[in-house]
Enzyme design. Sequence first.
Site, PDB file in Angstrom:
ATOM      1  N   HIS A 247     -13.430   1.377   8.989  1.00  0.00           N
ATOM      2  CA  HIS A 247     -12.556   0.331   8.413  1.00  0.00           C
ATOM      3  C   HIS A 247     -12.979  -0.041   6.985  1.00  0.00           C
ATOM      4  CE1 HIS A 247      -9.668  -3.072   9.708  1.00  0.00           C
ATOM      5  NE2 HIS A 247      -9.544  -2.828   8.410  1.00  0.00           N
ATOM      6  N   ILE A 248     -13.040   0.988   6.129  1.00  0.00           N
ATOM      7  CA  ILE A 248     -13.509   0.761   4.757  1.00  0.00           C
ATOM      8  C   ILE A 248     -12.391   0.944   3.738  1.00  0.00           C
ATOM      9  CG2 ILE A 248     -15.986   1.287   4.981  1.00  0.00           C
ATOM     10  CD1 ILE A 248     -14.577   4.212   3.884  1.00  0.00           C
ATOM     11  N   GLY A 249     -11.137   1.021   4.230  1.00  0.00           N
ATOM     12  CA  GLY A 249     -10.011   1.281   3.320  1.00  0.00           C
ATOM     13  C   GLY A 249     -10.010   0.380   2.102  1.00  0.00           C
TER      14      GLY A 249
ATOM     15  N   ILE B  94       0.838  -1.209   0.000  1.00  0.00           N
ATOM     16  CA  ILE B  94       0.000   0.000   0.000  1.00  0.00           C
ATOM     17  C   ILE B  94       0.868   1.253   0.000  1.00  0.00           C
ATOM     18  CG2 ILE B  94      -1.726   1.317   1.300  1.00  0.00           C
ATOM     19  CD1 ILE B  94      -2.773  -1.412   2.363  1.00  0.00           C
TER      20      ILE B  94
ATOM     21  N   GLU C 181     -12.947  -2.490  17.415  1.00  0.00           N
ATOM     22  CA  GLU C 181     -13.937  -2.148  16.396  1.00  0.00           C
ATOM     23  C   GLU C 181     -15.192  -2.985  16.611  1.00  0.00           C
ATOM     24  OE1 GLU C 181     -12.079  -2.568  12.556  1.00  0.00           O
ATOM     25  OE2 GLU C 181     -10.527  -1.098  13.039  1.00  0.00           O
TER      26      GLU C 181
HETATM   27  P1  NAI Z   1       2.858  -4.951   3.478  1.00  0.00           P
HETATM   28  O1  NAI Z   1       3.255  -6.131   4.291  1.00  0.00           O
HETATM   29  O2  NAI Z   1       2.954  -5.034   2.001  1.00  0.00           O
HETATM   30  O3  NAI Z   1       3.707  -3.668   3.947  1.00  0.00           O
HETATM   31  C1  NAI Z   1       3.981  -3.367   5.285  1.00  0.00           C
HETATM   32  C2  NAI Z   1       5.333  -2.654   5.331  1.00  0.00           C
HETATM   33  O4  NAI Z   1       5.552  -2.185   6.653  1.00  0.00           O
HETATM   34  C3  NAI Z   1       6.495  -3.569   4.976  1.00  0.00           C
HETATM   35  O5  NAI Z   1       7.275  -2.964   3.969  1.00  0.00           O
HETATM   36  C4  NAI Z   1       7.254  -3.700   6.288  1.00  0.00           C
HETATM   37  O6  NAI Z   1       8.651  -3.859   6.104  1.00  0.00           O
HETATM   38  C5  NAI Z   1       6.932  -2.395   6.959  1.00  0.00           C
HETATM   39  N1  NAI Z   1       7.105  -2.407   8.414  1.00  0.00           N
HETATM   40  C6  NAI Z   1       6.863  -3.423   9.283  1.00  0.00           C
HETATM   41  N2  NAI Z   1       7.150  -3.032  10.536  1.00  0.00           N
HETATM   42  C7  NAI Z   1       7.576  -1.757  10.467  1.00  0.00           C
HETATM   43  C8  NAI Z   1       8.010  -0.813  11.435  1.00  0.00           C
HETATM   44  N3  NAI Z   1       8.059  -1.128  12.736  1.00  0.00           N
HETATM   45  N4  NAI Z   1       8.395   0.402  10.984  1.00  0.00           N
HETATM   46  C9  NAI Z   1       8.366   0.723   9.666  1.00  0.00           C
HETATM   47  N5  NAI Z   1       7.961  -0.131   8.711  1.00  0.00           N
HETATM   48  C10 NAI Z   1       7.560  -1.350   9.106  1.00  0.00           C
HETATM   49  O7  NAI Z   1       1.370  -4.583   3.937  1.00  0.00           O
HETATM   50  P2  NAI Z   1       0.279  -3.774   3.119  1.00  0.00           P
HETATM   51  O8  NAI Z   1      -0.493  -4.692   2.258  1.00  0.00           O
HETATM   52  O9  NAI Z   1       0.909  -2.583   2.507  1.00  0.00           O
HETATM   53  O10 NAI Z   1      -0.697  -3.353   4.319  1.00  0.00           O
HETATM   54  C11 NAI Z   1      -0.283  -2.406   5.301  1.00  0.00           C
HETATM   55  C12 NAI Z   1      -1.319  -2.305   6.420  1.00  0.00           C
HETATM   56  O11 NAI Z   1      -2.590  -1.925   5.905  1.00  0.00           O
HETATM   57  C13 NAI Z   1      -1.559  -3.615   7.185  1.00  0.00           C
HETATM   58  O12 NAI Z   1      -1.601  -3.316   8.555  1.00  0.00           O
HETATM   59  C14 NAI Z   1      -2.938  -4.045   6.759  1.00  0.00           C
HETATM   60  O13 NAI Z   1      -3.596  -4.762   7.772  1.00  0.00           O
HETATM   61  C15 NAI Z   1      -3.609  -2.702   6.524  1.00  0.00           C
HETATM   62  N6  NAI Z   1      -4.779  -2.756   5.617  1.00  0.00           N
HETATM   63  C16 NAI Z   1      -5.888  -2.024   5.962  1.00  0.00           C
HETATM   64  C17 NAI Z   1      -7.009  -2.031   5.153  1.00  0.00           C
HETATM   65  C18 NAI Z   1      -8.192  -1.209   5.506  1.00  0.00           C
HETATM   66  O14 NAI Z   1      -9.303  -1.560   5.121  1.00  0.00           O
HETATM   67  N7  NAI Z   1      -8.033  -0.109   6.203  1.00  0.00           N
HETATM   68  C19 NAI Z   1      -7.062  -2.851   3.939  1.00  0.00           C
HETATM   69  C20 NAI Z   1      -5.809  -3.514   3.613  1.00  0.00           C
HETATM   70  C21 NAI Z   1      -4.726  -3.475   4.465  1.00  0.00           C
END
Ligand code: NAI
Length: 402
Positions: A285-287, A155, A262
């Site tokens: 939580h609609i991202g 993301i 939530e």
């Molecule tokens: P991803 O796994 O592709 O990216 C996460 C990144 O965060 C990785 O590059 C990782 O190295 C980095 N990271 C981990 N710990 C860290 C720290 N302490 N400091 C800095 N960077 C750190 O995950 P993605 O797909 O990009 O998703 C990110 C977040 O978005 C997740 O928490 C996921 O649950 C959430 N999400 C929320 C949605 C919503 O509806 N609001 C929908 C989809 C995802």
Amino acid sequence: MSETIKILLLENIHPTAHEMLKAEGFVVEGMSQALKGDELKKKLQGVHILGIRSKTQVTREILEAAPELLSIGCFCIGTNQVDLVTANRRGIPVFNAPFSNTRSVAELMIAEIIMLARQLGDRSREVHEGNWKKTATSCYEIRGKTLGIIGYGHIGSQLGVLAEAMGMRVIFYDIQTKLPMGNNRSCPDLDTLLAESDFVTLHVPETPQTKNMIGAAELGKMRKGSYLLNASRGTVVVLPALADALRSGHLAGAAIDVYPEEPESNGEGFQCPLRGLPNVILTPHIGGSTAEAQAAIGREVATSLLRFARFGTTTSAVNFPQVEVPRIANTHRIMNVHRNVPGVLRDINRIVSDRGANIQSQILATDPEIGYLIMDLNQDISDAVCEDMDALPTSIKTRVVF
Ligand code: NAI
């Protein structure tokens, strides 16, 4: 296995998945509701692949009552509704769709960055309430402003590309070394990012390190008049501290999509220390909630299930050793899941040589508990070999895939 693969898709899974699986000649039954307990056990008799979303609980008891089950597809992001450990021990890989809603989240962030910069939430609410408050005070373009992305994964990096196209300067901080997209620039540490950004947005997973990652101290390091966005996980930001930073005017606004706690379903009441604060966008939580993301989830999980059923591929399974072997013409493929103890490969190879067959390729991957083997033979004696392998005391599941 020569019999037709039978698939049960519960919880109104997107039609794309039904179409893709039917097109492969699988027998697919769909149901709109989740099932539980005895009803689920009964329905699983003779089913090889189960598709669910978040409501169906696949417990140890359910797994033990479904001897023919080969794989489970979670048509969603989370997989904690499945007992992954038992599924692993029983040779059942579980698939999900972690990245199908990446673009939807990134687009929402772009919208919210502009909404915050223009105080759109407040203006819209005022007009709805019959108040005409035309103003340019503290309203800005986003062009030329700095967006700080914490967590530059799927993301975060997608958002970086979109934000740059809108004329923003993009910096990011990640614990891993990441290739910067476009002119995005990596920051050496979190403090540098907080000090340089007009907008700080969080895209990290929920881990012990990210719990309360943004509290009073970090908010204090952000620029005066900057904005915070969180659509990652609710535990990452300390909401009372954020409320204080907004009330004091240190922050000019915030957009929050995720919360430490939530509601389980729509219509339940919701409390949050940010309610009622000016220029604060709160969403439920609609991202990732778009039609496109739902269709993409259907495609992504159906593809994983198809590849497993047809070729034995387990790449991207959340609880299983990952094996992917390209198909070799004129060979016969057997896959075997066994307990990870010494001597299994020796026993299997003896079976093959006793049957006079030749191994064209053999790939084994293991985790501490199980081994997963894909083996291609150059003679069509797979059924006999499969039977012998299945009889080994170490075998958990054996199947001929072609
Ligand atoms: P991803 O796994 O592709 O990216 C996460 C990144 O965060 C990785 O590059 C990782 O190295 C980095 N990271 C981990 N710990 C860290 C720290 N302490 N400091 C800095 N960077 C750190 O995950 P993605 O797909 O990009 O998703 C990110 C977040 O978005 C997740 O928490 C996921 O649950 C959430 N999400 C929320 C949605 C919503 O509806 N609001 C929908 C989809 C995802």
